[in-house]
Design a protein around this motif. Structure first.
Motif, PDB file in Angstrom:
ATOM      1  N   ARG A 224       0.775  -1.242   0.112  1.00 47.01           N
ATOM      2  CA  ARG A 224      -0.186   0.080   0.090  1.00 47.01           C
ATOM      3  C   ARG A 224       0.808   1.227   0.030  1.00 47.01           C
ATOM      4  NH1 ARG A 224      -2.944  -2.733   4.559  1.00 47.01           N
ATOM      5  NH2 ARG A 224      -4.143  -4.325   3.420  1.00 47.01           N
TER       6      ARG A 224
ATOM      7  N   ILE B  84       1.959   2.018  -3.578  1.00 47.07           N
ATOM      8  CA  ILE B  84       1.361   2.510  -4.524  1.00 47.07           C
ATOM      9  C   ILE B  84       0.907   4.118  -4.222  1.00 47.07           C
ATOM     10  CG2 ILE B  84      -1.272   2.728  -5.098  1.00 47.07           C
ATOM     11  CD1 ILE B  84      -1.532  -0.195  -4.670  1.00 47.07           C
ATOM     12  N   ARG B  85       0.950   4.306  -2.519  1.00 51.64           N
ATOM     13  CA  ARG B  85       0.710   5.708  -2.214  1.00 51.64           C
ATOM     14  C   ARG B  85       1.951   6.791  -2.698  1.00 51.64           C
ATOM     15  NH1 ARG B  85       0.882   5.532   3.524  1.00 51.64           N
ATOM     16  NH2 ARG B  85      -0.317   3.458   3.311  1.00 51.64           N
TER      17      ARG B  85
ATOM     18  N   LEU C 203       1.863   7.536  -6.316  1.00 51.39           N
ATOM     19  CA  LEU C 203       0.959   8.616  -6.724  1.00 51.39           C
ATOM     20  C   LEU C 203       1.502   9.947  -6.183  1.00 51.39           C
ATOM     21  CD1 LEU C 203      -2.434   6.786  -5.669  1.00 51.39           C
ATOM     22  CD2 LEU C 203      -1.687   7.629  -7.988  1.00 51.39           C
ATOM     23  N   LYS C 204       2.174   9.770  -4.985  1.00 48.66           N
ATOM     24  CA  LYS C 204       2.742  11.361  -4.534  1.00 48.66           C
ATOM     25  C   LYS C 204       3.890  11.890  -5.627  1.00 48.66           C
ATOM     26  CE  LYS C 204       1.793  12.408  -0.015  1.00 48.66           C
ATOM     27  NZ  LYS C 204       1.362  13.535   0.377  1.00 48.66           N
TER      28      LYS C 204
ATOM     29  N   GLN D  87       3.933  11.139  -8.746  1.00 49.03           N
ATOM     30  CA  GLN D  87       3.039  11.783  -9.829  1.00 49.03           C
ATOM     31  C   GLN D  87       2.788  13.160  -9.580  1.00 49.03           C
ATOM     32  OE1 GLN D  87       0.061   9.427 -11.665  1.00 49.03           O
ATOM     33  NE2 GLN D  87       1.123   7.439 -11.051  1.00 49.03           N
ATOM     34  N   TYR D  88       1.892  12.967  -8.625  1.00 48.08           N
ATOM     35  CA  TYR D  88       1.439  14.495  -8.213  1.00 48.08           C
ATOM     36  C   TYR D  88       2.505  15.665  -8.031  1.00 48.08           C
ATOM     37  CZ  TYR D  88      -1.216  18.029  -5.644  1.00 48.08           C
ATOM     38  OH  TYR D  88      -1.944  19.081  -5.197  1.00 48.08           O
ATOM     39  N   GLN D  89       3.609  15.375  -7.238  1.00 44.42           N
ATOM     40  CA  GLN D  89       4.643  16.346  -6.985  1.00 44.42           C
ATOM     41  C   GLN D  89       5.409  16.682  -8.346  1.00 44.42           C
ATOM     42  OE1 GLN D  89       5.286  17.587  -4.243  1.00 44.42           O
ATOM     43  NE2 GLN D  89       3.484  16.923  -2.906  1.00 44.42           N
TER      44      GLN D  89
ATOM     45  N   GLN E 240       4.106  16.871 -11.120  1.00 42.85           N
ATOM     46  CA  GLN E 240       3.300  17.781 -12.026  1.00 42.85           C
ATOM     47  C   GLN E 240       3.192  19.022 -11.272  1.00 42.85           C
ATOM     48  OE1 GLN E 240      -0.087  14.852 -12.311  1.00 42.85           O
ATOM     49  NE2 GLN E 240      -0.208  15.936 -14.282  1.00 42.85           N
TER      50      GLN E 240
ATOM     51  N   ASP F 260      -7.161  15.013 -11.576  1.00 45.81           N
ATOM     52  CA  ASP F 260      -6.997  14.133 -10.710  1.00 45.81           C
ATOM     53  C   ASP F 260      -7.797  12.906 -11.475  1.00 45.81           C
ATOM     54  OD1 ASP F 260      -7.085  12.140  -8.816  1.00 45.81           O
ATOM     55  OD2 ASP F 260      -7.638  13.419  -6.990  1.00 45.81           O
TER      56      ASP F 260
ATOM     57  N   ALA G 237      -8.739   9.997 -10.390  1.00 45.70           N
ATOM     58  CA  ALA G 237      -9.554   9.526  -9.378  1.00 45.70           C
ATOM     59  C   ALA G 237     -10.833  10.162  -9.186  1.00 45.70           C
ATOM     60  CB  ALA G 237      -9.141   9.092  -7.946  1.00 45.70           C
TER      61      ALA G 237
END
Lengths: 188, 127
Positions: B35, B38-39, B42-43, B45-47, B49, B61, B63
């Motif tokens: 878990r 995965i987290r 995602l973090k 990818q977000y950071q 961008q 987003d 999701a």
């Protein structure tokens, strides 16, 4: 959603190779719009479908569980634990601190209900049964006492107001010539 | 707090979860690590961008898009079963006709009372 569809229809009409109806019927559509990855899929049945859905929603295969397929329209959306955002760690550096959520994290079906302004499932400081007993005990007791007070009323003794001048005989329009009867408003 | 009991609207806090202290099995720890992986992705990818100096647009987003699409299309995979038809009837048809008849009956009764002069205006302040 309806607006996007209408726009695409209008675009197909204006840019289509044929004219009018044939452009609509040719089945060509713009490459923009939602991809299969952001669209709700049918309820998964086979293990491959489950694995694909788990990957789509960024969940481990073991964590992914779809809603039971009772025709209620959930599709392959994951069934996440019914916990509100207020329960999440307030000190962790979330990507969206007010929502206590990270970017890309799968959202609960009822996410808009579980935001911090609304339903809160966090643990109560006192056991639930104690809270219920205290609240309903107090309300029940007060209702019972008010009922007793209505049944067995108790107040200072009162009597009708006593007026002078023979119960205001003249003011009430009595005949000035006639002598009214004697009125005694006291008792010794 | 050793006797804390859960209730429908009150869950067990993570700090009182015995799994955090007693469950040192490899499977549980491996699951927690997956878990976290995965987290972390995602973090990242977000950071990337977020901190991209050439980015001018909103970070969308996926999701959120999926959630919005799911909530906006409840009838995509809807099947009329016994339960769903019953719910539809109870919430859609019964209140419509039921409320109509309730209001009509109540108002007709009040009108008849007014015409007969027997209406008891208990809370009227003007008389």
């Amino acid at each position: 959603m309806a607006g996007v569809g209408f726009r695409r229809w209008a675009q197909a009409l204006s840019k289509g190779k044929g004219s009018g109806i044939s452009a609509l019927l040719s089945g060509s559509r713009a490459a923009s719009g939602s991809s299969k990855d952001t669209v709700l899929g049918p309820p998964p049945k086979s293990p491959e479908e489950m694995a694909a859905a788990a990957k789509k929603y960024n969940l481990r295969l073991e964590d992914y569980a779809p809603y039971p397929d009772k025709g209620e329209g959930f599709g392959d959306y994951p069934k996440l634990p019914d916990r509100s955002q207020a329960e999440r760690d307030p000190w962790y550096k979330w990507d969206h601190p007010d929502l206590r959520r990270n970017w890309g994290e799968p959202m609960h079906w009822d996410f808009d209900m579980y935001i911090r302004n609304r339903v809160d499932t966090s643990p109560s400081p006192v056991p639930w049964s104690t809270m219920c007993k205290q609240l309903f005990g107090f309300i029940g007791f007060m209702l019972f006492m008010f009922y007793l007070g209505e049944t067995f009323r108790s107040y200072q003794p009162v009597a009708p107001k006593q007026y002078p001048y023979k119960n205001l005989y003249l003011e009430k329009g009595g005949d000035p010539e006639k002598q009214p009867e004697e009125v005694k408003n006291y008792e010794i | 707090m050793a006797d804390y009991r859960e209730a429908p609207l009150a869950s067990r806090p993570k700090t009182l979860d015995p799994n955090e202290y007693f469950n040192l099995s490899k499977e549980y720890r491996r699951a927690e690590e997956d878990r976290a992986a995965i987290r972390a992705s995602l973090k990242m990818q977000y950071q990337t961008q977020l901190n991209n100096p050439h980015r001018k647009a909103l970070i969308e987003d996926p999701a959120l898009t999926r959630w919005v699409h799911a909530r906006a299309n409840p009838y995509l995979y809807f099947k009329p079963t016994f339960k769903t038809s019953l719910v539809g009837l109870l919430f859609g048809v019964v209140p419509l006709f039921g409320l109509y008849y309730i209001f009509k009956a109540h108002r007709d009764r009040k009108e008849a009372q007014i015409k007969a002069g027997t209406l008891d205006r208990k809370f009227s302040l003007s008389s």
